[in-house]
Design an enzyme around this catalytic site. Structure first.
Site, PDB file in Angstrom:
ATOM      1  N   CYS A 111      28.439 -33.489  11.117  1.00  0.00           N
ATOM      2  CA  CYS A 111      27.176 -33.133  11.790  1.00  0.00           C
ATOM      3  C   CYS A 111      26.454 -31.936  11.182  1.00  0.00           C
ATOM      4  CB  CYS A 111      27.438 -32.891  13.273  1.00  0.00           C
ATOM      5  SG  CYS A 111      28.174 -34.316  14.096  1.00  0.00           S
ATOM      6  N   HIS A 242      22.954 -25.876  18.956  1.00  0.00           N
ATOM      7  CA  HIS A 242      23.546 -27.169  18.599  1.00  0.00           C
ATOM      8  C   HIS A 242      23.586 -28.049  19.847  1.00  0.00           C
ATOM      9  CE1 HIS A 242      25.704 -29.994  16.182  1.00  0.00           C
ATOM     10  NE2 HIS A 242      26.810 -29.926  16.899  1.00  0.00           N
ATOM     11  N   HIS A 276      21.659 -36.974  19.285  1.00  0.00           N
ATOM     12  CA  HIS A 276      22.433 -36.265  18.272  1.00  0.00           C
ATOM     13  C   HIS A 276      22.377 -37.097  16.998  1.00  0.00           C
ATOM     14  CE1 HIS A 276      25.182 -33.976  16.104  1.00  0.00           C
ATOM     15  NE2 HIS A 276      26.192 -33.862  16.953  1.00  0.00           N
TER      16      HIS A 276
END
Length: 354
Positions: A111, A242, A276
């Protein structure tokens, strides 16, 4: 899931090894900055233009489709090329389409991939290995990531609800973004550029998938970014968190941000809006910060923290941006945080001259 619904441009027939959805997403982003890319190449020369992208999936979706086809027909699809799955393909396709011939490679750290690509771009510029970098990232939806996160119990059963006491996981999205970063942006920009002030990385290697609950690795990345930028914590007007809405990540990040910034700095997670986007999440969220800073988007406001408003009192209480605490001035310096598997942590700081 948050799929991209826009019609995407096809990859040219002359580049069959790069015909993937992930690369189509990148090409859509490239179209938006093509004029700047052309100016950079005309100014510095193609050999002085690097290409770095971050991705965690590349063409895995096409590989999945090929396997399914093989199981049904005992042959691979006519247009399948193994190279489509290679991580480097996302950078190579940009180099092929633009003619840039400087250093070209990809970063894949799940990520944090595209945020790491920005750090790599800064290093190339600092060491005079190029004059400009086309940098960004992309990820496309595929079953490998969907089922992988599902196996971890990390997928939300409802909506992305970061930092809420009711949070229960991520909602996966897809997307891409690209920037042109150069040492002297005034050369290719006719307006006051948004600057990459600093970057910070750390790798705490606490666990293959779980974040270090102490938040020390994330805190180190933020502190390194501040040091790189020559700024103290009070200089940061806004933090894009995040904020995945998983129980462990939000707990870790709230502690780390609180330890560095306390309760003063405005912050929000934008994943309820984008999903995401995995390896592309860092560059997409940095792009949202860029939009909020850009004169081209006058009146563009910081994105508020979208959630159910139910605070988790077991977490340090961050200054989450909501309707009742909008800033009375235009923020000028922002941080964006990205964390990933294996304890890879990245913090980026961009801004305009005050």
């Amino acid at each position: 899931m948050y799929p991209v619904s826009a019609e995407l441009t096809d990859i040219p027939d002359s580049l069959p090894a790069y015909r993937t959805r992930s690369n189509q997403l990148l090409c859509a982003a490239l179209e938006q900055i093509q004029d700047t890319v052309n100016t950079a190449i005309d100014t510095f020369g193609a050999k002085r233009i690097a290409v770095i992208t971050g991705t965690s999936t590349s063409g895995i979706a096409e590989g999945e489709n090929a396997v399914n086809h093989y199981q049904q027909h005992q042959t691979l699809p006519e247009h399948f090329v193994y190279k489509q799955q290679e991580i480097a393909a996302t950078s190579e396709v940009i180099a092929r389409l633009t003619g840039a011939s400087g250093p070209t490679y990809s970063v894949s750290t799940s990520c944090s991939s595209s945020s790491g690509a920005i750090c790599s771009a800064q290093r190339l510029l600092d060491h005079d290995l190029c004059d400009a970098v086309i940098v960004g990232g992309s990820d496309a939806l595929c079953q490998t990531t969907m089922q992988g996160f599902n196996a971890l119990g990390a997928i939300s059963q409802s909506v992305c609800n970061p930092f809420s006491r009711n949070r229960d996981g991520i909602v996966i999205g897809e997307g891409a973004a690209l920037f042109v970063v150069c040492r002297d942006p005034d050369i290719i920009s006719n307006h006051a550029p948004i600057r990459l002030y600093g970057s910070g990385m750390s790798a705490d290697a606490y666990h293959i998938s779980a974040p270090d609950p102490s938040g020390d690795g994330a805190k180190s990345a933020m502190q390194r970014a501040l040091k790189s930028a020559g700024l103290d914590a009070e200089a940061i007007d806004y933090i894009n968190l995040h904020g995945t809405a998983t129980p462990q990540n939000d707990a870790m990040e709230s502690k780390a941000v609180y330890d560095v910034f306390g309760t003063r700095t405005l912050c929000s997670s934008t994943k309820p809006l984008t999903g995401h986007c995995l390896g592309a999440s860092g560059i997409i969220e940095l792009a949202l910060c860029w939009l909020a800073l850009s004169h081209q988007h006058a009146g563009y406001h910081l994105l508020e923290h979208r959630w159910d408003g139910q605070r988790d009192n077991s977490l340090p209480q961050l200054n989450l941006l909501e309707t009742d605490n909008l800033p009375d001035h235009q923020p000028s310096i922002m941080m964006s945080n990205t964390y990933s598997f294996g304890g890879n942590n990245v913090s980026l700081i961009i801004g305009v001259e005050r």
